[in-house]
Design a protein around this motif. Structure first.
Motif, PDB file in Angstrom:
ATOM      1  N   ILE A  46       0.848  -1.205   0.000  1.00 55.80           N
ATOM      2  CA  ILE A  46       0.000   0.000   0.000  1.00 55.80           C
ATOM      3  C   ILE A  46       0.878   1.247   0.000  1.00 55.80           C
ATOM      4  O   ILE A  46       0.648   2.205  -0.752  1.00 55.80           O
ATOM      5  N   ARG A  47       1.935   1.289   0.798  1.00 53.74           N
ATOM      6  CA  ARG A  47       2.779   2.480   0.864  1.00 53.74           C
ATOM      7  C   ARG A  47       3.529   2.702  -0.458  1.00 53.74           C
ATOM      8  O   ARG A  47       3.655   3.830  -0.942  1.00 53.74           O
ATOM      9  N   LEU A  48       3.987   1.649  -1.048  1.00 49.17           N
ATOM     10  CA  LEU A  48       4.756   1.798  -2.296  1.00 49.17           C
ATOM     11  C   LEU A  48       3.859   2.218  -3.465  1.00 49.17           C
ATOM     12  O   LEU A  48       4.299   2.990  -4.330  1.00 49.17           O
ATOM     13  N   GLU A  49       2.623   1.784  -3.506  1.00 49.74           N
ATOM     14  CA  GLU A  49       1.718   2.218  -4.586  1.00 49.74           C
ATOM     15  C   GLU A  49       1.452   3.713  -4.508  1.00 49.74           C
ATOM     16  O   GLU A  49       1.407   4.404  -5.528  1.00 49.74           O
ATOM     17  N   THR A  50       1.337   4.258  -3.290  1.00 50.34           N
ATOM     18  CA  THR A  50       1.147   5.707  -3.132  1.00 50.34           C
ATOM     19  C   THR A  50       2.380   6.457  -3.611  1.00 50.34           C
ATOM     20  O   THR A  50       2.301   7.470  -4.327  1.00 50.34           O
ATOM     21  N   ASP A  51       3.536   5.983  -3.244  1.00 51.66           N
ATOM     22  CA  ASP A  51       4.791   6.637  -3.692  1.00 51.66           C
ATOM     23  C   ASP A  51       4.946   6.565  -5.211  1.00 51.66           C
ATOM     24  O   ASP A  51       5.426   7.517  -5.848  1.00 51.66           O
TER      25      ASP A  51
END
Length: 700
Positions: free
Chosen positions: A291-296
């Motif tokens: 989830i965090r990497l998709e936002t970045d």
């Protein structure tokens, strides 16, 4: 003495041969003894070494038997077999060697007996030679006393005594010969016995060898069987031990594999439990991180689009500027490369031209120097050859004159002896009048005088030719004639021969012009200074050479005057061009000069070689006439008279020989008649005629 001398000489020869044979036999016997003793010692030493080795093997076998049994039964059996075979071989070798030992012992005894017999025979020969020498001396001393005996009976008795003494000497020699023959017969018998004994020894040796072969073959078979059996037993024991050891190893491996599988299954179950716990914890962490990497990623994609537009604009600007600079750089580089290639090409051309020029100059200079040296050397060699030829010609001429004088004197002496014999035959044998030939027959017309004159003429001709060459060379080197020679070279260059033409290309310019001028002058037949002056006069504008060639006449002295005193054609060196004919008329003047001067010079005289050849031919003709006169001193009629006289004298000689033999026979018959008459008178005057009933005188 003649009957007794040969036995003494034979005894001496026998003694000499016996001494030589004794020496040779002694040396051979000594060598044989030495070699035999050495062989015996070597054999004994080998036997002792073998016995010692066998003894050591037997002693050591008992002590170390257990150890060898532990090591290998096969090896121990091989060692025992080798020992047994060695003992069998040693025993059979001793049997075979005993035959040779016995033969050597008999041979030794035979040689000792032979040496003893030879010594006895030698002593007999020496004593017989001494006794025979004394008897021969006594017989020889008594021969001188026989010449003083005049009574036949006494002489007969003394001769019988001498004969008996000689027979005694011969008998002693015959006795010695008989002893030697008996000894030879004994030797033959002994040789036959020796051959039989050797045959028996050979048969015994073959028997021993056959027995040794059979025993060795049997021993080898038995030992091979024992060795094979021991090796088979050893092989069976070794296979059993190896099978037990391998089975034990297989059991151990199976046990170790079972333990390894149990440990492996326990480890696998433990690892599966650990992997399952790790998989659950990793799945939770992965979901949060995703989830965090998709936002970045979304934020970065927006920023990337912005930067990509900026980079695209800058890239287009930079590419345009780069293309412009690259095009300029290409143009500049092409211009620079073109200029560099041009400069390099020009430098290569310049260096090639310099190198070619240097090589050409050096080659032509070397070739010029070589040709100049070759020309000078050839000229010097030619001059030396001319000098040597003249010297050899003079020496040969002088030798020919000497030989001619010697042979001429011999021939004249022989002819005078022949004439003296002809005079004796005519006056004493034939009774004819003899008329001697004239003294002109012995006149020498050729020979040394003619050769001397020819030699002097040749020497004068050579000197004249040398002077003419020097004069012509001086004219050629005179600078006053340089213009005329140059015009000749330009206008009459076709007269240069091919050999000179090939040389001209390799000579310097000055030397080439001089050689060309010499070749043209040689073609025109100019060989001296006068001919050269005549040619120079023909090349003057006021020359009448063409009129003379056409037969119209004209002064000839003016043409030769310029060169005679040296003040005509070449007197003015500064106005040389005004004194020469035009180049167009030069060929016409040369043709007229050849037509006028060539016949004139041909009629003035004969050249040196031709004159020398003529003189030699005349001398040869005179010599032939001289030899023809010597051959015809006695005419054909005189030769026939000599032949007939010779035949008649031979017949007369035969008649005289027959008369001489007849006179000898008459003298012999007269001598026999006188002897018969004397013998008849002796018979008629003998006293026995008075005792006869009818005496010979009554019958006569």
């Amino acid at each position: 003495a003649a009957l007794c001398a040969p036995p003494h000489a034979a005894a001496t020869a026998l003694l000499t041969m016996s001494s030589n044979s004794n020496n040779n036999n002694n040396s051979a016997a000594a060598n044989a003894m030495d070699s035999r003793e050495a062989r015996i010692l070597a054999r004994r030493k080998r036997i002792q070494e073998r016995l010692a080795s066998l003894h050591q093997g037997d002693v050591g076998g008992g002590k170390e038997g257990d150890k060898k049994e532990e090591v290998s039964k096969g090896k121990q059996q091989v060692i025992e077999s080798m020992r047994r075979l060695f003992r069998v071989k040693h025993r059979t070798d001793a049997d075979v060697t005993s035959v040779r030992v016995g033969s050597d012992s008999r041979e030794q005894k035979h040689r000792v007996q032979e040496e003893k017999t030879r010594q006895e025979l030698r002593e007999k020969l020496l004593s017989e030679a001494e006794h025979s020498a004394r008897q021969n001396a006594a017989v020889a001393m008594r021969w001188a006393d026989l010449f003083s005996i005049e009574v036949p009976q006494d002489l007969y008795e003394e001769i019988e005594k001498q004969r008996s003494a000689c027979e005694k000497i011969i008998a002693s020699k015959d006795g010695l010969i008989g002893d030697i023959k008996n000894e030879l017969k004994h030797k033959d018998e002994e040789f036959v016995k020796t051959l039989k004994r050797q045959a028996e020894d050979i048969d015994l040796l073959l028997q021993y060898m056959s027995r040794q072969f059979v025993e060795m073959q049997t021993a080898y078979k038995e030992e091979l069987g024992d060795i094979e059996e021991a090796l088979l037993q050893e092989r069976g024991a070794l296979l059993a031990s190896n099978r037990a050891e391998i089975q034990e190893l297989f059991d151990k491996r199976s046990r170790l594999e079972q333990e390894f599988m149990e440990r492996y299954l326990a480890s696998v179950e433990n690892y599966q439990q650990m992997l399952e716990a790790l998989r659950v914890s990793d799945a939770e962490e992965y979901h949060i991180l995703k989830i965090r990497l998709e936002t970045d990623i979304q934020n970065l994609e927006q920023h990337l689009e912005t930067m990509r537009a900026t980079y695209q604009l800058n890239t287009e600007k930079l590419e345009y500027n780069y293309r412009v600079l690259v095009e300029r750089d290409h143009e500049n580089q092409a211009t620079i490369n073109q200029q560099k290639r041009k400069i390099s090409r020009q430098r290569d051309i310049l260096s090639g031209l310099k190198t070619r020029y240097a090589e050409t100059e050096r080659r032509y200079l070397d070739e010029n120097m070589k040709l100049t040296d070759e020309y000078k050397r050839t000229t010097e060699q030619f001059k030396d050859l001319q000098g040597k030829f003249r010297l050899f010609e003079q020496v040969d001429t002088r030798k020919y004159a000497e030989v001619w004088g010697m042979k001429e004197a011999e021939v004249v002496g022989i002819v005078r002896q022949l004439l003296a014999a002809d005079k004796v035959l005519h006056e004493q044998q034939l009774g004819w009048d003899w008329r001697p030939p004239s003294d002109a027959v012995f006149t020498v017309g050729g020979g040394a005088a003619a050769e001397a004159r020819a030699t002097d003429a040749d020497v004068d001709e050579d000197a004249a030719a040398a002077a003419a060459d020097a004069e012509l060379a001086a004219r050629l080197h005179d600078p006053r004639y340089a213009g005329a020679l140059g015009m000749l070279c330009d206008e009459a260059g076709f007269l240069v021969d091919s050999k000179a033409q090939s040389m001209l290309e390799k000579l310097p310019r000055d030397e080439a012009g001089r050689v060309r001028a010499e070749s043209i002058l040689r073609a025109l037949g100019i060989a001296d200074g006068a001919a050269f002056d005549a040619l120079m006069a023909a090349l003057r504008p006021d020359s009448t050479i063409e009129m003379r060639a056409k037969g119209k006449g004209g002064p000839a002295s003016g043409m030769l005057g310029g060169g005679a005193d040296g003040s005509g054609g070449g007197g003015d060196a500064g106005n040389e061009g005004e004194l020469l004919v035009k180049p167009d008329d030069a060929i016409r003047r040369l043709k007229a000069y050849v037509e006028v001067e060539a016949p004139a010079r041909a009629g003035t005289g004969i050249s040196g070689p031709a004159r020398a050849a003529g003189a030699a031919r005349r001398a040869a003709e005179v010599e032939q006439e001289f030899w023809a006169r010597m051959d015809k001193v006695i005419s054909a009629k005189g030769s026939r008279v000599w032949a007939v006289l010779e035949r008649q004298l031979e017949r007369y000689h035969q008649l005289l020989v027959q008369r001489s033999s007849s006179l000898n026979e008459v003298e012999s018959l007269q001598h026999q008649n006188n002897e018969l008459r004397t013998l008849l008178n002796q018979y008629l005057g003998s006293r026995i005629n008075s005792e006869l009933v009818v005496p010979p005188t009554v019958m006569i």
